[in-house]
Design an enzyme around this catalytic site. Structure first.
Site, PDB file in Angstrom:
ATOM      1  N   ARG A  34     -16.772  40.684  16.035  1.00 26.58           N
ATOM      2  CA  ARG A  34     -17.371  39.296  17.441  1.00 26.58           C
ATOM      3  C   ARG A  34     -18.027  38.332  18.030  1.00 26.58           C
ATOM      4  NH1 ARG A  34     -16.208  44.526  21.392  1.00 26.58           N
ATOM      5  NH2 ARG A  34     -17.786  45.197  19.695  1.00 26.58           N
TER       6      ARG A  34
ATOM      7  N   ASN B 291     -12.225  44.537  20.115  1.00 29.29           N
ATOM      8  CA  ASN B 291     -12.085  45.513  19.143  1.00 29.29           C
ATOM      9  C   ASN B 291     -10.760  46.508  19.095  1.00 29.29           C
ATOM     10  OD1 ASN B 291     -14.313  44.952  17.160  1.00 29.29           O
ATOM     11  ND2 ASN B 291     -15.460  46.970  17.933  1.00 29.29           N
TER      12      ASN B 291
END
Length: 102
Positions: free
Chosen positions: A27, A45
């Protein structure tokens, strides 16, 4: 600010990425890459261990970003990448950010 291609087209794509993509900095790397390319949106997520990415920019920018999401994060092992084009009207994002897990 969203960069635009020569005809001014801005698209929004929702991308789901499955594989080994959590716990490896995926990320954070995604945020850096999107910001460097002038793409707006977010990444987070999901509880099923996938990563969800909302991308907004020109079709070329988004295609390049999807290629990066699939192949260019060395620590990731992407099993599947699913892209869904979001139909207008869609909200306009002014930056790219990391959201909490959903």
């Amino acid at each position: 600010m969203v960069s635009r291609d020569k005809d001014g087209t801005i698209e929004t794509w929702l991308v789901r990425v499955w594989g080994r993509v959590q716990g490896i900095g995926y990320r954070d790397a995604c945020v850096r890459r999107a910001r460097a390319q002038g793409i707006t949106g977010w990444v987070r997520n999901r509880m099923d261990e996938s990563v969800e990415v909302m991308l907004q920019g020109s079709p070329e920018q988004l295609a390049d970003m999807c290629s990066w999401l699939r192949d260019d994060m060395p620590a990731a092992l992407v099993d599947e990448l699913e892209v869904t084009q979001v139909q207008p009207p869609f909200p306009r994002f002014d930056h790219f950010e990391r959201l909490p897990t959903l």
